[in-house]
Design a protein around this motif. Structure first.
Motif, PDB file in Angstrom:
ATOM      1  N   MET A  37       0.824  -1.214   0.000  1.00 39.83           N
ATOM      2  CA  MET A  37       0.000   0.000   0.000  1.00 39.83           C
ATOM      3  C   MET A  37       0.855   1.260   0.000  1.00 39.83           C
ATOM      4  O   MET A  37       0.537   2.240  -0.688  1.00 39.83           O
ATOM      5  N   PHE A  42      -0.273   5.171  -0.901  1.00 39.00           N
ATOM      6  CA  PHE A  42      -1.196   5.448   0.195  1.00 39.00           C
ATOM      7  C   PHE A  42      -0.429   6.019   1.380  1.00 39.00           C
ATOM      8  O   PHE A  42       0.648   5.533   1.731  1.00 39.00           O
ATOM      9  N   ILE A  46      -3.397   6.349   6.549  1.00 45.95           N
ATOM     10  CA  ILE A  46      -4.413   5.372   6.160  1.00 45.95           C
ATOM     11  C   ILE A  46      -3.922   3.952   6.435  1.00 45.95           C
ATOM     12  O   ILE A  46      -4.626   3.133   7.013  1.00 45.95           O
ATOM     13  N   VAL A  47      -2.676   3.678   6.013  1.00 41.94           N
ATOM     14  CA  VAL A  47      -2.135   2.317   6.137  1.00 41.94           C
ATOM     15  C   VAL A  47      -2.037   1.895   7.603  1.00 41.94           C
ATOM     16  O   VAL A  47      -2.539   0.829   7.992  1.00 41.94           O
ATOM     17  N   LEU A 102      -8.423  -2.613  -4.573  1.00 39.95           N
ATOM     18  CA  LEU A 102      -7.823  -1.358  -4.110  1.00 39.95           C
ATOM     19  C   LEU A 102      -7.077  -0.628  -5.225  1.00 39.95           C
ATOM     20  O   LEU A 102      -7.256   0.585  -5.411  1.00 39.95           O
ATOM     21  N   ASN A 106      -8.047   2.968  -6.750  1.00 38.33           N
ATOM     22  CA  ASN A 106      -7.095   4.071  -6.632  1.00 38.33           C
ATOM     23  C   ASN A 106      -6.788   4.681  -8.000  1.00 38.33           C
ATOM     24  O   ASN A 106      -6.724   5.905  -8.155  1.00 38.33           O
ATOM     25  N   HIS A 112      -6.691   8.586  -2.688  1.00 35.15           N
ATOM     26  CA  HIS A 112      -6.349   7.500  -1.776  1.00 35.15           C
ATOM     27  C   HIS A 112      -7.436   7.258  -0.729  1.00 35.15           C
ATOM     28  O   HIS A 112      -7.780   6.104  -0.429  1.00 35.15           O
ATOM     29  N   GLU A 113      -7.952   8.308  -0.168  1.00 31.84           N
ATOM     30  CA  GLU A 113      -8.978   8.183   0.872  1.00 31.84           C
ATOM     31  C   GLU A 113     -10.232   7.515   0.310  1.00 31.84           C
ATOM     32  O   GLU A 113     -10.803   6.604   0.921  1.00 31.84           O
ATOM     33  N   TRP A 116      -9.642   3.805  -0.487  1.00 34.00           N
ATOM     34  CA  TRP A 116      -9.706   3.011   0.745  1.00 34.00           C
ATOM     35  C   TRP A 116     -11.155   2.754   1.149  1.00 34.00           C
ATOM     36  O   TRP A 116     -11.519   1.621   1.491  1.00 34.00           O
TER      37      TRP A 116
END
Length: 504
Positions: A37, A42, A46-47, A102, A106, A112-113, A116
């Protein structure tokens, strides 16, 4: 059998070895998730702030429940040698969600948000589907040809797993090629590594050392990794429900990943539970499928986006003499590792080129399994089921400009890539039916394909009435053709019966 009170220990010494075996398996998945990720761009927030804690919640919930199920079974059968089921993120399904859900989300959104949230929504739906499948999984499995199902998954494995990761392997050849060679020697060639270190661990360690020694990885990476040590609270989120609105809208093609991969996951759970039954511990398969689905949904509600499953490694834990303690300890340790940032630290220190060869092997294995799990006569079905995801790979890698970029190559790339897994399964299923001379079944699959084209599940950018008219008509004509051959087969069969009676 009536239950009786027994002393089923919470933890025993045999649980220690089983814990380390399960811990290594789950830890490898968590590091791969984090490294991959981060490699996709990302942010760490987030990760490590959402995905890793959410995945840990899923692992914790399932492990604790399976420990409880083990106690129930021990009490029911009056035995103290019951082993809890090993549980964690499904490795093959994890790669499909990384690269089939994912990554496309993306690429198509550029956010990215949002990507996710879409992936978390997909995971929640996948868990829900598996819970529902637990009531009817056998019925669905019996009606989907294995060659079509595994061929479609192999398409993801070939492109987004083995292919994409081979590109990353060659991005730093001094690191990647050495790690790849270690994987091929140790896992494919089955030769022992120095000091009997597991090949995957040796590949990561050797690759990481080379990366630092040759300057491809800066010493500051260690500082950055240690800087990630901290407190990452496990918090619930409404992201799954926000992401679902896109899955039923402009990104409906990603939704097509869910059904086949969830069926695969449910079957994986079924097979692994049945393997445990063969060595003495009989758990309810349907309940286990429901637990896996529920665990996935719980993880999604805390930000995790990966389906979970019962591991085949449970049989090894049984042979070690483990009970339920290793499962409980696994839940506790992963909760602490996720919240403390230990996984974040490891992901920052280990370069992607050192991990990528492991994923190349996993992708290779998934493709190989698609063929070896089927009779040779079904190989053409496996092959054709793999192909739509080549189009999907090209389409998603060129982001939103796909139509313009690939139009000079072929006008069919984008529509073939839209809803690729549904298309893959249907093409594979039609091919299986043709091979088996079951043209009535082929008609059903062609009509399903026509219907999915009509409403936009396949060959269209979004759901709509009459979304892909050319494909709708095309599949209808294919159904007519199958009908002609079904009539011919019936006529020939009738003539054979007449001749038999005359001869009698």
């Amino acid at each position: 059998m009536t239950s009786k009170t027994i002393h089923y220990p919470l933890y025993k010494k045999e649980d220690t070895d089983a814990f380390f075996a399960l811990f290594q398996n789950n830890l490898a998945n968590f590091v791969v998730i984090a490294v991959t990720m981060l490699g996709m761009g990302f942010p760490a927030s987030i990760v490590f702030g959402k995905v890793i804690p959410g995945a840990a919640v899923a692992v914790m919930a399932g492990n604790l429940y399976y420990a409880y199920m083990a106690k129930q079974l021990a009490q029911k059968e009056g035995r103290t040698d019951v082993t809890a089921l090993s549980y964690g993120i499904s490795t093959p399904v994890m790669f499909v969600f990384l690269f089939g859900v994912l990554a496309p989300a993306n690429a198509l959104t550029g956010d990215h948000e949002l990507a996710w949230k879409i992936a978390v929504g997909a995971a929640f739906l996948s868990g829900l589907v598996e819970v529902l499948v637990s009531f009817s999984g056998n019925w669905i499995r019996d009606r989907l040809p294995r060659a079509a199902l595994l061929g479609a998954i192999a398409g993801v494995a070939l492109t987004f797993v083995a292919g994409e990761m081979l590109f990353n392997t060659f991005s730093i050849p001094v690191v990647g090629l050495v790690s790849l060679a270690i994987i091929l020697i140790g896992i494919v060639g089955k030769l022992a590594m120095p000091f009997r270190i597991p090949a995957s661990l040796f590949a990561v360690v050797a690759g990481t050392i080379l990366a630092f020694a040759l300057g491809y990885q800066s010493p500051t990476a260690i500082q950055e990794g240690l800087a990630n040590i901290g407190f990452y609270p496990i918090l619930p989120t409404l992201a799954p429900f926000e992401g679902m609105t896109y899955l039923f809208g402009s990104l409906i093609g990603i939704l097509a990943v869910l059904i086949p991969i969830t069926l695969y996951n449910a079957i994986e759970t079924m097979n692994n539970v049945e393997a445990m039954s063969s060595v003495g511990d009989s758990y309810d398969v349907r309940k286990c499928q429901a637990v896996d689905g529920a665990g996935t949904m719980i993880g999604a509600l805390f930000g995790g986006l990966f389906p979970t499953t019962v591991y085949i490694a449970t049989v090894g834990s049984k042979q070690m003499g483990a009970g339920r303690g290793y499962s409980i300890l696994n839940a506790i340790v992963f909760g602490l590792a996720a919240m403390s940032g230990v996984i974040a630290a490891m992901a920052a220190i280990i370069p992607l080129a050192a991990v990528a060869p492991i994923l190349v092997f996993v992708g290779m294995s998934m493709v190989g399994t698609a063929f070896t799990s089927n009779d040779k006569k079904y190989y053409p079905a496996v092959a054709i089921a793999m192909l739509p995801y080549l189009a999907n790979y090209v389409m998603t890698r060129f982001n939103n400009a796909a139509g313009e970029v690939v139009s000079n190559i072929s006008l069919g790339i984008v529509p073939l890539g839209q809803g690729a897994l549904f298309t893959a399964i249907l093409l594979g299923a039609m091919t299986v039916a043709i091979i088996d001379r079951n043209f009535k079944q082929a008609i059903i699959f062609s009509l399903i394909a026509s219907l999915l084209s009509f409403v936009g599940f396949i060959h269209a950018p979004k759901l709509a009435i009459n979304a892909a008219p050319d494909y709708t008509i095309g599949y209808l004509l294919v159904g007519v053709l199958f009908g002609y051959y079904a009539w011919k087969e019936a006529k020939a069969s009738g003539q054979v019966e007449v001749d038999r009676k005359v001869a009698a």
